[in-house]
Design a protein around this motif. Structure first.
Motif, PDB file in Angstrom:
ATOM      1  N   ILE A 171      37.237  36.825  36.985  1.00  0.00           N
ATOM      2  CA  ILE A 171      37.205  35.330  37.722  1.00  0.00           C
ATOM      3  C   ILE A 171      35.544  35.149  38.116  1.00  0.00           C
ATOM      4  O   ILE A 171      34.979  34.223  37.988  1.00  0.00           O
ATOM      5  N   MET A 172      35.115  36.282  38.500  1.00  0.00           N
ATOM      6  CA  MET A 172      33.554  35.960  39.019  1.00  0.00           C
ATOM      7  C   MET A 172      32.540  35.524  37.836  1.00  0.00           C
ATOM      8  O   MET A 172      31.722  34.843  38.112  1.00  0.00           O
ATOM      9  N   LEU A 173      32.713  36.378  36.748  1.00  0.00           N
ATOM     10  CA  LEU A 173      31.994  36.142  35.888  1.00  0.00           C
ATOM     11  C   LEU A 173      32.261  34.808  34.893  1.00  0.00           C
ATOM     12  O   LEU A 173      31.185  34.366  34.453  1.00  0.00           O
ATOM     13  N   GLN A 174      33.128  33.898  35.571  1.00  0.00           N
ATOM     14  CA  GLN A 174      33.409  32.622  34.850  1.00  0.00           C
ATOM     15  C   GLN A 174      32.278  31.677  35.201  1.00  0.00           C
ATOM     16  O   GLN A 174      31.947  31.723  36.168  1.00  0.00           O
ATOM     17  N   GLN A 175      31.544  31.250  34.093  1.00  0.00           N
ATOM     18  CA  GLN A 175      30.568  30.260  34.241  1.00  0.00           C
ATOM     19  C   GLN A 175      29.412  30.794  35.392  1.00  0.00           C
ATOM     20  O   GLN A 175      28.602  30.088  35.786  1.00  0.00           O
ATOM     21  N   THR A 176      29.433  32.068  35.293  1.00  0.00           N
ATOM     22  CA  THR A 176      28.356  32.840  36.245  1.00  0.00           C
ATOM     23  C   THR A 176      27.653  33.950  35.649  1.00  0.00           C
ATOM     24  O   THR A 176      28.281  34.669  34.925  1.00  0.00           O
ATOM     25  N   ARG A 177      26.357  34.113  35.926  1.00  0.00           N
ATOM     26  CA  ARG A 177      25.434  35.117  35.483  1.00  0.00           C
ATOM     27  C   ARG A 177      25.844  36.458  35.944  1.00  0.00           C
ATOM     28  O   ARG A 177      26.312  36.709  37.173  1.00  0.00           O
ATOM     29  N   MET A 218      26.756  40.705  40.472  1.00  0.00           N
ATOM     30  CA  MET A 218      26.366  42.042  40.837  1.00  0.00           C
ATOM     31  C   MET A 218      26.130  42.039  42.341  1.00  0.00           C
ATOM     32  O   MET A 218      26.633  42.717  42.949  1.00  0.00           O
ATOM     33  N   GLY A 219      25.787  40.984  42.728  1.00  0.00           N
ATOM     34  CA  GLY A 219      25.411  40.644  44.215  1.00  0.00           C
ATOM     35  C   GLY A 219      26.937  40.606  45.008  1.00  0.00           C
ATOM     36  O   GLY A 219      26.986  40.595  46.161  1.00  0.00           O
ATOM     37  N   TYR A 220      27.974  40.157  44.339  1.00  0.00           N
ATOM     38  CA  TYR A 220      29.190  39.724  45.091  1.00  0.00           C
ATOM     39  C   TYR A 220      30.280  40.813  44.887  1.00  0.00           C
ATOM     40  O   TYR A 220      31.329  40.899  45.588  1.00  0.00           O
ATOM     41  N   TYR A 221      30.438  41.457  43.506  1.00  0.00           N
ATOM     42  CA  TYR A 221      31.561  42.229  43.341  1.00  0.00           C
ATOM     43  C   TYR A 221      31.501  43.363  44.121  1.00  0.00           C
ATOM     44  O   TYR A 221      32.774  43.499  44.895  1.00  0.00           O
ATOM     45  N   VAL A 280      39.357  40.561  39.371  1.00  0.00           N
ATOM     46  CA  VAL A 280      38.294  39.931  40.238  1.00  0.00           C
ATOM     47  C   VAL A 280      36.831  39.924  39.504  1.00  0.00           C
ATOM     48  O   VAL A 280      36.334  38.678  39.366  1.00  0.00           O
ATOM     49  N   SER A 281      36.549  40.761  38.731  1.00  0.00           N
ATOM     50  CA  SER A 281      35.446  40.637  37.987  1.00  0.00           C
ATOM     51  C   SER A 281      35.344  39.721  36.827  1.00  0.00           C
ATOM     52  O   SER A 281      34.615  38.657  36.567  1.00  0.00           O
ATOM     53  N   ARG A 323      25.725  48.061  28.536  1.00  0.00           N
ATOM     54  CA  ARG A 323      25.002  47.937  29.980  1.00  0.00           C
ATOM     55  C   ARG A 323      26.021  48.826  31.132  1.00  0.00           C
ATOM     56  O   ARG A 323      27.271  48.657  30.812  1.00  0.00           O
ATOM     57  N   ASP A 324      25.135  49.212  31.692  1.00  0.00           N
ATOM     58  CA  ASP A 324      26.244  50.168  32.768  1.00  0.00           C
ATOM     59  C   ASP A 324      26.571  48.906  33.981  1.00  0.00           C
ATOM     60  O   ASP A 324      25.960  48.843  35.028  1.00  0.00           O
ATOM     61  N   LEU A 325      27.679  48.265  33.944  1.00  0.00           N
ATOM     62  CA  LEU A 325      27.772  47.262  34.746  1.00  0.00           C
ATOM     63  C   LEU A 325      29.214  47.779  35.787  1.00  0.00           C
ATOM     64  O   LEU A 325      29.886  48.335  35.457  1.00  0.00           O
ATOM     65  N   PRO A 326      29.165  47.661  36.908  1.00  0.00           N
ATOM     66  CA  PRO A 326      29.965  48.105  38.147  1.00  0.00           C
ATOM     67  C   PRO A 326      31.368  47.969  37.660  1.00  0.00           C
ATOM     68  O   PRO A 326      32.462  49.030  37.914  1.00  0.00           O
ATOM     69  N   TRP A 327      31.752  46.826  37.096  1.00  0.00           N
ATOM     70  CA  TRP A 327      33.210  46.552  36.680  1.00  0.00           C
ATOM     71  C   TRP A 327      33.522  47.423  35.629  1.00  0.00           C
ATOM     72  O   TRP A 327      34.826  47.248  35.140  1.00  0.00           O
ATOM     73  N   ARG A 328      32.716  48.172  34.843  1.00  0.00           N
ATOM     74  CA  ARG A 328      33.082  48.552  33.498  1.00  0.00           C
ATOM     75  C   ARG A 328      33.426  49.939  33.968  1.00  0.00           C
ATOM     76  O   ARG A 328      33.787  50.806  33.163  1.00  0.00           O
ATOM     77  N   ARG A 329      33.361  50.425  35.140  1.00  0.00           N
ATOM     78  CA  ARG A 329      33.453  51.710  35.533  1.00  0.00           C
ATOM     79  C   ARG A 329      35.059  52.223  35.841  1.00  0.00           C
ATOM     80  O   ARG A 329      35.176  53.373  35.763  1.00  0.00           O
TER      81      ARG A 329
END
Ligand code: SF4
Length: 386
Positions: free
Chosen positions: A45-51, A56-59, A42-43, A27-33
């Protein structure tokens, strides 16, 4: 524990197949760029226990607000918590902020590159350290999250993968040429194909080497742990208001919702046997011997030196699920007068309903909105812009 061995040559073939699949289908996810260490941290930590969809709306907005580790270190805590508002598990935001300051003060502003050094930072556990070290710095270490645990357990047809087995097995699987991509490929497989309830084995790039698929046990691996019901916590919460503003206090630096602004509350589980009923019935307090949320709210007002005026009223129960607690909030709105008195150790403030600078937890935001809808009519609302 039974472990169906996969030989080194099988592992090598399976790795190549999964990496090839990842290269074509990830998947083309912003934090993979990019692999900038701060962005990766940052990505993760945000992804821990979070969909993923939620993150995507916070990063992106986070990186606009705090583009570098230094910018984050220099921000004040309320601004950091505000940017995290709604993402939950606020401890992560406070730890990330603290990490930025530790990196500035102890590491010359440069994030350590090895997993064992990363683990020394606030809020960075074994998984996050492995993910950042492998993705941002190319260290050949595993990063075992829930998805990876499930994929490895199925690949080896193991019902109850213990921590030691997981560490050893995940380490053996790491691709030394592309450790960051490898870890992400495994996570991606668990998130998209080897899903908990319905693994799509017919589309799986490592299907030919998967022992659970061969044995027909994929859906049973790993064996689910016992589900524990989170206990319920009952909180009487005081929405004290004066001239269109509400009183908020900053929560202590430890415990639930640490560092967030919130309505003053008191846990009343043992005091209010049937609090939901009492919040709406028995308004005059005739239920002898029982503490009612409305009385708790009044006593909170008085503890701040404030005098309740008019009739208090319930704003309706709001529930919020924390990891280990199902919180039931019973908010009571009370108009007050008088001069606010608070201990020097406590931060409190009157906040206008439209003040968008104050970080509020989701449940408290919803209570504020209920209060605005019920009480703060347009002509009486105080605007922070007024
Ligand atoms: Fe998971 Fe099925 Fe792939 Fe095995 S073959 S890793 S069980 S999706």
């Amino acid at each position: 524990m039974k472990d169906t061995l996969i030989t080194p040559s099988e592992r090598s073939a399976a790795r190549d197949a999964l990496l090839d699949h990842y290269d074509r289908r990830a998947r083309d996810l912003p934090w993979r760029r990019d692999t900038d260490p701060y962005r990766v941290l940052v990505s993760e930590i945000m992804l821990q226990q979070t969909r993923v969809d939620t993150v995507m709306g916070y990063y992106g907005p986070w990186l606009v607000r705090f583009p570098t580790m230094r910018a984050l270190a220099e921000a004040d805590e309320d601004a950091v918590l505000k940017a995290w508002e709604g993402l939950g598990y606020y401890r992560r935001a406070r730890d990330l902020h603290l990490t930025a300051r530790v990196v500035r003060e102890e590491h010359g502003g440069v994030l350590p590159s090895r997993a064992d050094a990363l683990r020394e930072l606030p809020g960075v556990g074994e998984y996050t350290a492995g993910a950042v070290a492998s993705i941002a710095f190319g260290e050949a270490v595993p990063a075992v999250d829930g998805n990876v645990r499930r994929v490895l357990a199925r690949l080896h047809d193991v019902a109850e993968p213990g921590l030691g087995w997981l560490r050893d097995t995940a380490t053996a699987w790491v691709d030394h040429r592309r450790p960051g991509d490898w870890n992400q490929a495994l996570m991606e497989l668990g998130a998209t194909i080897c899903t908990p309830r319905a693994p799509a084995c017919s589309q799986c790039p490592v299907g030919p080497w998967c022992r659970a698929r061969e044995a027909g046990t994929a859906a049973e691996r790993p064996r689910p742990g016992e589900k524990r019901c989170a206990p319920t916590g009952l909180f009487a919460l005081a929405v004290l208001h004066r001239e269109g503003r509400v009183l908020l206090e900053k929560r202590p630096t430890t415990g639930l919702l640490a560092g967030m602004w919130a309505f003053p509350e008191r846990r009343v589980d043992s005091e209010v046997p049937s609090a939901a009923a009492l919040a709406t019935s028995d308004p005059e307090g005739t239920a002898a011997g029982l503490v009612r949320p409305v009385d708790v709210a009044r006593s909170i007002a008085e503890a701040f030196g404030l005098t309740p005026v008019g009739s208090p009223s319930s704003l309706g129960e709001v529930r919020h699920r924390f990891t280990h607690l199902e919180a039931r909030y019973l908010p009571i709105s009370i108009a007050v007068t008088g001069t606010l008195v608070a201990p020097a150790s406590m931060q409190v403030r009157w906040v206008a309903a439209d003040d968008d600078t104050v970080p509020l937890p989701v449940a408290q935001r919803s209570i504020l909105e209920s209060w605005v809808a019920a009480y703060a009519h347009a002509d009486t609302l105080v605007s922070r812009h007024a």
